[in-house]
Design a protein around this motif. Structure first.
Motif, PDB file in Angstrom:
ATOM      1  N   GLY A  63      -9.768  -5.526   2.245  1.00 49.77           N
ATOM      2  CA  GLY A  63      -9.854  -4.099   2.500  1.00 49.77           C
ATOM      3  C   GLY A  63     -11.028  -3.724   3.385  1.00 49.77           C
ATOM      4  O   GLY A  63     -10.870  -2.958   4.345  1.00 49.77           O
ATOM      5  N   SER A  64     -12.223  -4.256   3.077  1.00 47.92           N
ATOM      6  CA  SER A  64     -13.405  -3.911   3.864  1.00 47.92           C
ATOM      7  C   SER A  64     -13.305  -4.441   5.290  1.00 47.92           C
ATOM      8  O   SER A  64     -13.782  -3.803   6.231  1.00 47.92           O
ATOM      9  CB  SER A  64     -14.664  -4.462   3.190  1.00 47.92           C
ATOM     10  OG  SER A  64     -14.611  -5.878   3.086  1.00 47.92           O
ATOM     11  N   SER A  65     -12.657  -5.596   5.467  1.00 49.68           N
ATOM     12  CA  SER A  65     -12.489  -6.146   6.817  1.00 49.68           C
ATOM     13  C   SER A  65     -11.586  -5.245   7.654  1.00 49.68           C
ATOM     14  O   SER A  65     -11.832  -5.036   8.851  1.00 49.68           O
ATOM     15  CB  SER A  65     -11.905  -7.556   6.756  1.00 49.68           C
ATOM     16  OG  SER A  65     -12.777  -8.443   6.087  1.00 49.68           O
ATOM     17  N   ILE A 229      -1.476  -4.955   5.336  1.00 53.96           N
ATOM     18  CA  ILE A 229      -2.391  -5.950   4.758  1.00 53.96           C
ATOM     19  C   ILE A 229      -3.677  -5.260   4.299  1.00 53.96           C
ATOM     20  O   ILE A 229      -4.171  -5.504   3.192  1.00 53.96           O
ATOM     21  CB  ILE A 229      -2.704  -7.055   5.785  1.00 53.96           C
ATOM     22  CG1 ILE A 229      -1.422  -7.778   6.202  1.00 53.96           C
ATOM     23  CG2 ILE A 229      -3.717  -8.043   5.222  1.00 53.96           C
ATOM     24  CD1 ILE A 229      -1.624  -8.794   7.313  1.00 53.96           C
ATOM     25  N   GLY A 230      -4.208  -4.387   5.151  1.00 44.64           N
ATOM     26  CA  GLY A 230      -5.398  -3.646   4.768  1.00 44.64           C
ATOM     27  C   GLY A 230      -5.158  -2.744   3.572  1.00 44.64           C
ATOM     28  O   GLY A 230      -6.013  -2.613   2.688  1.00 44.64           O
ATOM     29  N   THR A 231      -3.973  -2.142   3.523  1.00 50.35           N
ATOM     30  CA  THR A 231      -3.614  -1.273   2.397  1.00 50.35           C
ATOM     31  C   THR A 231      -3.630  -2.047   1.085  1.00 50.35           C
ATOM     32  O   THR A 231      -4.136  -1.566   0.067  1.00 50.35           O
ATOM     33  CB  THR A 231      -2.225  -0.663   2.625  1.00 50.35           C
ATOM     34  OG1 THR A 231      -2.240   0.110   3.821  1.00 50.35           O
ATOM     35  CG2 THR A 231      -1.804   0.211   1.456  1.00 50.35           C
ATOM     36  N   PHE A 232      -3.053  -3.232   1.114  1.00 52.06           N
ATOM     37  CA  PHE A 232      -3.013  -4.081  -0.076  1.00 52.06           C
ATOM     38  C   PHE A 232      -4.421  -4.327  -0.612  1.00 52.06           C
ATOM     39  O   PHE A 232      -4.687  -4.165  -1.811  1.00 52.06           O
ATOM     40  CB  PHE A 232      -2.321  -5.402   0.270  1.00 52.06           C
ATOM     41  CG  PHE A 232      -2.392  -6.438  -0.819  1.00 52.06           C
ATOM     42  CD1 PHE A 232      -1.601  -6.329  -1.946  1.00 52.06           C
ATOM     43  CD2 PHE A 232      -3.262  -7.516  -0.706  1.00 52.06           C
ATOM     44  CE1 PHE A 232      -1.672  -7.290  -2.959  1.00 52.06           C
ATOM     45  CE2 PHE A 232      -3.337  -8.483  -1.697  1.00 52.06           C
ATOM     46  CZ  PHE A 232      -2.538  -8.360  -2.825  1.00 52.06           C
ATOM     47  N   GLY A 233      -5.340  -4.687   0.276  1.00 55.84           N
ATOM     48  CA  GLY A 233      -6.700  -4.956  -0.158  1.00 55.84           C
ATOM     49  C   GLY A 233      -7.438  -3.711  -0.601  1.00 55.84           C
ATOM     50  O   GLY A 233      -8.130  -3.720  -1.624  1.00 55.84           O
ATOM     51  N   LEU A 234      -7.297  -2.597   0.149  1.00 57.89           N
ATOM     52  CA  LEU A 234      -8.018  -1.372  -0.171  1.00 57.89           C
ATOM     53  C   LEU A 234      -7.598  -0.791  -1.512  1.00 57.89           C
ATOM     54  O   LEU A 234      -8.430  -0.411  -2.341  1.00 57.89           O
ATOM     55  CB  LEU A 234      -7.792  -0.340   0.939  1.00 57.89           C
ATOM     56  CG  LEU A 234      -8.517  -0.600   2.264  1.00 57.89           C
ATOM     57  CD1 LEU A 234      -7.970   0.302   3.356  1.00 57.89           C
ATOM     58  CD2 LEU A 234     -10.010  -0.391   2.101  1.00 57.89           C
ATOM     59  N   ILE A 235      -6.289  -0.727  -1.742  1.00 59.23           N
ATOM     60  CA  ILE A 235      -5.795  -0.134  -2.991  1.00 59.23           C
ATOM     61  C   ILE A 235      -6.125  -1.042  -4.174  1.00 59.23           C
ATOM     62  O   ILE A 235      -6.561  -0.581  -5.236  1.00 59.23           O
ATOM     63  CB  ILE A 235      -4.282   0.117  -2.912  1.00 59.23           C
ATOM     64  CG1 ILE A 235      -3.980   1.150  -1.813  1.00 59.23           C
ATOM     65  CG2 ILE A 235      -3.743   0.601  -4.242  1.00 59.23           C
ATOM     66  CD1 ILE A 235      -4.644   2.497  -2.031  1.00 59.23           C
ATOM     67  N   GLY A 236      -5.918  -2.346  -4.002  1.00 59.00           N
ATOM     68  CA  GLY A 236      -6.223  -3.276  -5.083  1.00 59.00           C
ATOM     69  C   GLY A 236      -7.695  -3.234  -5.456  1.00 59.00           C
ATOM     70  O   GLY A 236      -8.057  -3.201  -6.645  1.00 59.00           O
TER      71      GLY A 236
END
Length: 477
Positions: A63-65, A229-236
């Motif tokens: 998410g941060s990336s 992909i970013g959404t997956f990391g940010l929400i998780g």
């Protein structure tokens, strides 16, 4: 003649399953669901904000990336977009009228949004219903009118600032580079206006700027394509860090904010669309990809290329006008961050500290929201706007510390509303001025409207009268 030149797309021969799987909206929704599931699994495995594990660290890195990628493009995007948008006004007849109408509708919608926020704050009384255990704290940043005005004066051409801090334990000095977005906006606006005044001698610079903007938008579009992909990391990561217990003590406040956001995007905006004789369904299906990206990225500037694209391709706003109105809106049009949220938050703080607001202070909330939207400058978060509101009202700034824990959760909804409004106003103005391509607005949402930029290039090359679309003026009637 159609006001928006566009190339004919090849028939879409994909099957229904492939259409669904390649749909940007479906990919974002799937990433949201998977991210929530991954976050819940991480919490079951014992991960918290203070005690991360392998899963939480992986989600946070993903998410941060993704956010880092978006932020890396913010400064060149803002500079080139504003310079290009101002220069594009030379291609628009009655440009001053269009700019004035855009500002007017920015103010009208902000006034409606802040009024809803004030009413909800008074009816729901979130500050009086706050849970136990909340502790006031100093905000990490403070906005005042004086600092806002001083912040408009560029310290250097890039609006660049360097801050340093000494780490006593490590015995080292850590430095970080930051850009003052307001100063970047001011510099870009001055350069754009100066280029217009310079006339033909500035044409090579304007052509270069537009070409550079095209390149930056292409790079940003690649970043947008990996948004799932970013959404997956940010929400998780958000589920693990904040969980549901963070909302418990501020449930009434969070509920009031999201009710206000829902009223604006699902009631006020549709009413405005309908009163202008446009289809509500077509507006939502057209703007939804940008709203989704705004929700997960929490950045109006990061969503700007997609917002501009749906405004032109789906909503039928002429490119010459959209390329001015949408970037301008992405830096100043903040119904979520600068209207609904600070209104409810200011009332929350007053109620929490048992301070009675008078009629003049409520008027000040409206004034700050309508006039001070630029203080948010399209960046993630609305703390500057909230502290600006509190300092104007004379309320304790420690109240900001009460709300920081759930700010990221609220910021997703705020940014989604911001983006929806940034596409709505140009559409309304274009309709009122008789330059909206209603055929394109009402066209079925088929094929892959965001698949590639090649049709943009074809549209630029396609003839539309003697001068072509690049130089044909758009008349405001």
């Amino acid at each position: 003649m159609s006001t928006t030149a566009r190339a004919q797309k090849a028939p879409d021969t994909r099957g229904p399953v492939r259409k669904l799987l390649t749909s940007f909206g479906f990919q974002i929704l799937a990433a949201l669901v998977l991210g929530i599931a991954a976050g819940l699994i991480g919490r079951q495995l014992g991960a918290t904000a203070d005690t991360p594990n392998g899963l939480s660290a992986t989600l946070d890195t993903i998410g941060s990336s993704y956010v880092t990628l978006l932020r890396a493009a913010v400064v060149p995007l803002i500079f080139t977009a504003i310079v290009a948008s101002i220069s594009n006004l030379r291609r628009v007849q009655n440009a001053a009228r269009l700019a004035g109408q855009t500002l007017l509708w920015f103010a009208i919608t902000a006034f409606i949004a802040v009024s809803i926020g004030i009413i909800l704050g008074l009816v729901i009384q979130p500050g009086s219903r706050a849970g136990a255990g909340l502790e006031p704290g100093e905000p990490y940043t403070v906005g005042t009118w004086w600092n806002f005005l001083l912040g408009l004066i560029p310290q250097n051409f890039l609006g660049l600032g360097v801050s340093s801090s000494f780490d006593a334990e490590a015995g080292a000095v850590a430095s970080s580079v930051n850009f003052n977005i307001l100063q970047v906006i001011v510099v870009a606006a001055v350069v754009g206006i100066a280029a217009l005044k310079a006339g033909k001698k500035a044409e090579p610079f304007l052509v270069f700027t537009e070409s550079l903007l095209k390149i930056i938008q292409r790079v940003l579009w690649w970043i947008i394509r990996i948004a799932p992909i970013g959404t997956f990391g940010l929400i998780g990561s958000a589920v693990i860090k904040y969980g549901w217990e963070k909302l418990a003590s501020l449930a009434w406040f969070a509920g009031a904010v999201y009710i206000g956001l829902a009223l604006v995007i699902f009631v006020v905006y549709p009413i405005l669309v309908k009163t202008h004789g446009l289809s509500i369904k077509q507006y939502f299906t057209g703007v939804w990809p940008a709203v989704q990206l705004g929700f997960v990225s929490r950045s109006s500037i990061g969503t700007l290329p997609l917002t501009e694209r749906v405004t032109e391709r789906n909503l039928g706003v002429p490119r010459a006008y959209a390329s001015f109105a949408v970037p301008f809106g992405a830096t100043t049009k903040m119904d979520g961050c600068a209207a609904i949220y600070p209104a409810i938050a200011a009332i929350f703080v007053a109620q929490f500290f048992d301070i009675q607001l008078n009629f003049v202070q409520y008027l000040l909330i409206v004034l700050v929201s309508v006039v001070g939207s630029a203080a948010t400058a399209g960046t993630t978060g609305a703390i500057v706007m909230l502290t600006l509101t509190l300092s104007t009202l004379g309320l304790p700034l420690e109240g900001v510390g009460l709300l920081l824990a759930i700010d990221p959760i609220l910021d997703m909804g705020r940014t989604a509303v911001n983006v929806a409004g940034q596409a709505l106003v140009p559409t309304i103005v274009a309709k009122r001025e008789g330059i909206l391509d209603e055929e394109l607005y009402n066209a079925p949402r088929e094929g892959l409207p965001f698949a590639d930029d090649s049709d943009d290039d074809e549209a630029d090359a396609a003839p539309a009268g003697p001068a072509g679309p690049a130089t044909e003026p758009v008349a405001a009637r």
